[in-house]
Design a protein around this motif. Structure first.
Motif, PDB file in Angstrom:
ATOM      1  N   ALA A   1       0.680  -1.260  -0.026  1.00 35.32           N
ATOM      2  CA  ALA A   1       0.011   0.070  -0.045  1.00 35.32           C
ATOM      3  C   ALA A   1       0.867   1.310   0.139  1.00 35.32           C
ATOM      4  CB  ALA A   1      -0.834  -0.151   1.145  1.00 35.32           C
ATOM      5  N   GLN A   2       1.799   1.090   0.824  1.00 37.12           N
ATOM      6  CA  GLN A   2       2.915   2.414   0.760  1.00 37.12           C
ATOM      7  C   GLN A   2       3.546   2.452  -0.841  1.00 37.12           C
ATOM      8  OE1 GLN A   2       6.482   1.539   3.070  1.00 37.12           O
ATOM      9  NE2 GLN A   2       7.444   3.784   2.740  1.00 37.12           N
ATOM     10  N   PHE A   3       3.972   1.477  -1.416  1.00 37.80           N
ATOM     11  CA  PHE A   3       4.520   1.517  -2.541  1.00 37.80           C
ATOM     12  C   PHE A   3       3.231   1.923  -3.706  1.00 37.80           C
ATOM     13  CE2 PHE A   3       5.667  -0.091  -6.736  1.00 37.80           C
ATOM     14  CZ  PHE A   3       7.220  -0.101  -6.767  1.00 37.80           C
ATOM     15  N   GLU A   4       2.251   1.572  -3.658  1.00 33.98           N
ATOM     16  CA  GLU A   4       1.095   2.150  -4.487  1.00 33.98           C
ATOM     17  C   GLU A   4       0.798   3.449  -4.317  1.00 33.98           C
ATOM     18  OE1 GLU A   4      -3.508   1.227  -6.112  1.00 33.98           O
ATOM     19  OE2 GLU A   4      -2.474  -0.281  -4.788  1.00 33.98           O
ATOM     20  N   MET A   5       0.944   4.067  -2.886  1.00 32.57           N
ATOM     21  CA  MET A   5       0.513   5.465  -2.697  1.00 32.57           C
ATOM     22  C   MET A   5       1.713   6.515  -3.160  1.00 32.57           C
ATOM     23  SD  MET A   5      -1.501   5.825   0.875  1.00 32.57           S
ATOM     24  CE  MET A   5      -2.042   7.397   0.483  1.00 32.57           C
TER      25      MET A   5
END
Length: 397
Positions: free
Chosen positions: A325-329
């Protein structure tokens, strides 16, 4: 964006060494204790101006040396706005100008120009570290954070679940700092004010004397910044939770429900009044006992606390989903994928979770990846014949 090369001088276990990297997958292999994780940490340090393993910069200087230096060259791809894609994650498609396409990012042709940036970080014992971009020092080191985004997945990440609230705040503050420079500045200001107010409270206790007007000089702005941090965290967690749940559902095959609850005393309608009325308690404790530094993020699975009732597999899936989720954001905010650092994950994850990450390497979700492994033959078996460029670095030989 990708990191072309890095040079280390007296950084941890390295005396002098340079590395040139692949744009796709870089495997750092060698026996335990040879410096694999230290090389990943140097990349992390170059991106975020700090170590991933210690809060003390001086610990990054090689034993017996008086200084350390990291220098790296980043190549930035300046994609024309009309051609900028949104990366595909899990089941999402790439949407370019409202036209849905299915091929991974690595296969799309763009109008782009390349810009190279040389980053230099140096630290002399007993002095402040220096951070330069293209041989020019930043006015404030915080200006560097978020320019070269990075996500790291390591064996100790389950501490986010098992340890106290500080670890969870540290994780979410790290994510938000790379996304939002204003949030980072507010966080730094809050920490400065908190340190000053705590020092004053300790002095008052030792001298058995209180100057309320002087204490207000720090208390009033601390409350103001607390409210800003609360609003930013509350807004962020709403967006983050949706993305996180999507990734967890995929990793767990939708076998359980997960939740994330942001808890903060700052959210009370009359927080400023509560903070002021808490002054006597603060004086007795010699520290500020309420505020943003006490916030927590509660992780739940099927309605129960993950830390107490989640299995090891569920906790691992939870952590991976947090990082994805961090990567996607970061990808959506920056317009390009961050560097992905995977430290010793093949020993810690089961085959299904490993395969999920490898699939994302192949389909172009991840751009430049750095992997450490103590068993080179296992890495080659997993990554060879995938149709992507893989470069190996044997450390300790």
């Amino acid at each position: 964006m990708h990191l072309q090369k890095i040079s280390l001088s007296h950084f941890k276990s390295y005396e002098y060494q340079s590395f040139e990297f692949s744009e796709r997958v870089n495997c750092i292999v060698g026996e335990n204790g040879t410096g694999k994780t230290n090389l990943l940490d140097a990349i992390y340090f170059l991106a975020l101006t700090k170590s991933s393993t210690s809060n003390q910069d001086a610990l990054s200087i090689n034993h017996g040396a008086e200084y350390m230096m990291i220098e790296g060259s980043f190549l930035m791809f300046d994609v024309h706005n009309s051609m900028r894609p949104t990366l595909r994650f899990v089941d999402d498609n790439i949407d370019v100008e409202n036209n849905t396409i299915s091929q991974p990012i690595s296969n799309i042709e763009h109008q782009k120009s390349n810009t190279e940036h040389l980053i230099t970080i140096s630290l002399q014992r007993g002095q402040k570290k220096a951070v330069l971009r293209d041989k020019k020092a930043y006015e404030r080191i915080s200006e560097h954070i978020g320019r070269f985004p990075v996500v790291m997945l390591s064996p100790n990440d389950t501490d986010i679940i098992r340890d106290g609230s500080e670890e969870r705040r540290k994780f979410f503050d790290g994510v938000m700092a790379q996304l939002n420079s204003e949030y980072l500045e507010n966080l730094l200001q809050y920490n400065r004010l908190l340190l000053q107010r705590n020092s004053l409270l300790k002095q008052f206790s030792e001298r058995n004397y209180t100057d309320n007007l002087l204490l207000d000089v720090y208390s009033d702005p601390l409350v103001e910044v607390s409210l800003k941090l609360y609003q930013a965290r509350n807004k962020f967690i709403t967006e983050f939770l949706l993305i996180f749940k999507k990734h967890y559902t995929t990793l767990s095959n939708a076998r359980e429900e997960v939740e994330m609850i942001y808890e903060s005393e700052v959210g009370a309608e009359n927080f400023a009044h509560i903070f002021r009325n808490n002054r006597q308690r603060d004086l007795a404790a010699q520290r500020t006992t309420i505020g943003s530094h006490k916030d927590d993020f509660i992780f739940e699975i099927n309605g129960f606390t993950l830390r107490k009732f989640g299995s090891q597999g569920q906790q691992k899936s939870f952590v991976i989903a947090l990082k994805l989720a961090q990567f996607e954001m970061l990808t959506k905010a920056k317009g390009f994928p961050p560097l992905l650092l995977l430290d010793d994950i093949f020993d810690k994850l089961d085959d299904r979770r490993i395969q999920q990450l490898i699939t994302m390497m192949v389909d172009g979700t991840f751009s430049q990846v750095f992997i450490t492994d103590a068993r080179p033959e296992r890495t080659r078996q997993l990554l060879n014949n995938l149709g992507i460029e893989v470069k190996y670095f044997e450390i300790g030989k």
